[in-house]
Enzyme design. Structure first.
Site, PDB file in Angstrom:
ATOM      1  N   ASP A  35      10.668 -11.620   0.756  1.00 38.29           N
ATOM      2  CA  ASP A  35      10.752 -11.859   2.200  1.00 38.29           C
ATOM      3  C   ASP A  35      12.142 -12.344   2.620  1.00 38.29           C
ATOM      4  OD1 ASP A  35       9.496 -12.302   4.849  1.00 38.29           O
ATOM      5  OD2 ASP A  35       7.677 -12.410   3.649  1.00 38.29           O
ATOM      6  N   ASP A  36      12.709 -11.692   3.636  1.00 37.35           N
ATOM      7  CA  ASP A  36      13.957 -12.141   4.272  1.00 37.35           C
ATOM      8  C   ASP A  36      15.176 -12.116   3.345  1.00 37.35           C
ATOM      9  OD1 ASP A  36      12.190 -12.656   6.326  1.00 37.35           O
ATOM     10  OD2 ASP A  36      12.915 -14.664   6.755  1.00 37.35           O
ATOM     11  N   CYS A  73       8.939  -8.786   9.825  1.00 35.63           N
ATOM     12  CA  CYS A  73       8.206  -8.562   8.573  1.00 35.63           C
ATOM     13  C   CYS A  73       7.152  -7.465   8.643  1.00 35.63           C
ATOM     14  CB  CYS A  73       7.561  -9.866   8.130  1.00 35.63           C
ATOM     15  SG  CYS A  73       8.716 -11.222   7.838  1.00 35.63           S
ATOM     16  N   HIS A 132       1.999  -7.376   5.723  1.00 35.83           N
ATOM     17  CA  HIS A 132       2.397  -8.557   6.494  1.00 35.83           C
ATOM     18  C   HIS A 132       1.602  -9.791   6.115  1.00 35.83           C
ATOM     19  CE1 HIS A 132       2.381 -11.285  10.094  1.00 35.83           C
ATOM     20  NE2 HIS A 132       3.649 -11.226   9.764  1.00 35.83           N
ATOM     21  N   ASP A 337      12.530  -7.165   2.820  1.00 33.54           N
ATOM     22  CA  ASP A 337      11.920  -6.513   3.986  1.00 33.54           C
ATOM     23  C   ASP A 337      12.832  -6.474   5.206  1.00 33.54           C
ATOM     24  OD1 ASP A 337      11.668  -9.228   4.563  1.00 33.54           O
ATOM     25  OD2 ASP A 337       9.582  -9.101   5.226  1.00 33.54           O
ATOM     26  N   HIS A 338      13.913  -7.223   5.207  1.00 41.07           N
ATOM     27  CA  HIS A 338      14.965  -7.148   6.235  1.00 41.07           C
ATOM     28  C   HIS A 338      16.011  -8.183   5.896  1.00 41.07           C
ATOM     29  CE1 HIS A 338      12.776 -10.606   7.665  1.00 41.07           C
ATOM     30  NE2 HIS A 338      11.722  -9.850   7.897  1.00 41.07           N
TER      31      HIS A 338
END
Length: 489
Positions: A35-36, A73, A132, A337-338
């Site tokens: 994540d992130d 997300c 998610h 995811d980003h």
């Protein structure tokens, strides 16, 4: 002797025994979603201490220009799962998968690429946050865990150990004392250096589940897809203190582009609302005033510590894969995811159409590629992962998706699509090798932003107004990325 010769001849003629190639064993897939995670690893040139991910990248392929479709997300993961660009406003939301997939019966088209693996003989196991939801089930942040799956047809098993936090969403926002952001009514700091071991935060528990499951899968007589979703470095930047101790705070670099870009409207950015939810943070972030350098270093310290914590968890899984003898037939993918703004453009968070929010980590290692490229600068998108995994696994599919396989790029210097499209904030952003062009469908001017990455890699100056010819030349390519999400008027 003549009888044996005759039998051999008949075998060759009837069954093709001679020159018959041994049947290929389908590869296993280990997919690790983090994540992130922007391009903040040592192998990307960052200060982050990430030895395990660095080794994986050096053994496999490190993508230096991987872009997500949506910088949030749930919507980013919807695009990943389906191979589809967003074509409805709902596809930009965190509940995109719930809106589009969760309530549907199983149809001819698979609901996700994991579902397609399952239909083709794979045993599929999900641990943690792959879609998610923090644990794969649908329920609100402060609700009891439900039995309704976010992806109802993709998994043979969904596993999660919430530990003392009791639910997946509590664990996602966990603090070392067993509390969480919800239970503490957001009266929390956006970081914590916990006096705990790796299992003192949820990602350590997820890693242990993965290790245990790999031992079981070793003995299954079918290929497997294992998805492991790790929470950090998502807010809050909480990690065991030993990972904070890896860094000297005074030596942590500040953002290279901490100012609002010239010639833009503030609507292109945001006021760091997600970050400011953590009410006990020493300072609030805003577009009107930067946080102090000391606080910025503290926050960056937390982000780096979280990455080092995650790196250790990934290292444990990769070591177990090797110990079990599974490494030789397992494709490993690590995907962020980003991205995330760490004070860049005066923003703390994701949710923009700038490079910092759209570019994320991607590492692919396939044991079946003899000459795997080490560093791949070709532009690729998250929607491309679906067809790539199918191609390198030898699994056909007939349904239409937007992604294009980059399997050939893994082995050769062949060029890929060389353009990436991203969507958010009533806008479409397109990244080419040289430029980022963004078009907003809004009243606030300017609606066009152009950044020349050869001259301005920090995206600090919008040059669209004085480069109308370049904009016109690029606009037809940008419009190809408009899936009907916005009016082209």
């Amino acid at each position: 002797m003549r009888q044996l010769t005759l039998l051999y001849f008949l075998c060759v003629v009837l069954f093709g025994c001679e020159n018959q190639e041994p049947k290929k064993i389908p590869p296993n897939i280990l997919f690790i979603a983090i994540d992130d995670l922007r391009n903040e690893l040592g192998v990307y040139g960052s200060q982050a201490k990430s030895p395990n991910l660095d080794v994986l990248a050096n053994d496999g392929s490190l993508f230096t220009n991987h872009y997500v479709q949506v910088p949030t997300c749930g919507a980013s993961r919807y695009a990943l799962m389906t191979g589809l660009r967003p074509s409805k406003p709902e596809h930009l939301r965190n509940d995109a998968i719930e809106f589009e997939i969760s309530n549907r019966k199983e149809g001819e088209i698979p609901e996700s690429f994991i579902h397609h693996f399952r239909r083709n003989g794979y045993y599929t196991v999900g641990i943690g946050k792959i879609t998610h939801s923090a644990d794969g089930f649908l329920y609100g942040y402060e609700e009891s865990v439900s039995e309704k799956r976010e992806l109802p047809h993709s998994w043979d098993e969904l596993l999660f150990n919430p530990g003392k936090w009791e639910t997946g969403w509590n664990a996602f926002f966990a603090y070392a004392n067993g509390k969480n952001r919800q239970s503490l009514k957001k009266q929390v700091k956006p970081y914590e250096a916990g006096e705990v071991d790796d299992e003192g935060y949820p990602d350590g528990l997820s890693t242990n589940l993965a290790l245990s499951k790999l031992r079981e899968l070793k003995n299954k007589k079918q290929p497997f897809f294992m998805g492991l979703g790790l929470f950090k470095p998502h807010l809050p930047f909480n990690a065991p203190k030993k990972y904070w101790d890896l860094y000297e705070r005074d030596s942590i670099a500040l953002s290279e582009n901490p100012r609002i870009p010239e010639n833009i409207d503030s609507k292109s950015l945001h006021e760091s609302g997600e970050f400011n939810q953590y009410a006990l943070g020493e300072e609030k972030a805003s577009l009107s005033e930067s946080v102090t350098d000391d606080y910025a270093r503290k926050l960056r310290h937390g982000y780096l510590a979280s990455i080092s914590y995650i790196d250790t968890q990934v290292g444990k899984v990769l070591e177990e894969l090797k110990r079990l003898g599974l490494e030789e037939n397992t494709i490993v993918v690590v995907w962020g995811d980003h991205g995330w703004h760490l004070g860049d453009q005066r923003v703390w968070g994701k949710h923009t159409l700038f490079e910092n929010a759209l570019k994320s980590t991607l590492i692919v290692k396939s044991p079946h590629l003899k000459n795997q490229n080490k560093e791949i600068q070709t532009i690729v998108e998250s929607v491309d992962i679906y067809p790539t995994l199918m191609e390198i696994s030898g699994i056909p599919f007939n349904h239409k998706i937007d992604g294009e396989s980059f399997a050939q790029v893994l082995e050769s210097a062949s060029e890929g699509n060389e353009v990436a499209y991203s969507y958010f904030k009533n806008g479409i952003s397109m990244r080419t090798e040289k430029y980022r062009l963004t078009k907003y469908f809004r009243d606030e001017e300017p609606v066009l932003e152009l950044y020349d990455h050869d001259l301005d890699s920090n995206e600090s100056n919008n040059i669209a107004a004085e480069n109308s010819e370049i904009v016109a030349d690029l606009m037809h390519l940008l419009e190809k990325g408009n899936t009907g999400l916005y009016s082209s008027n």
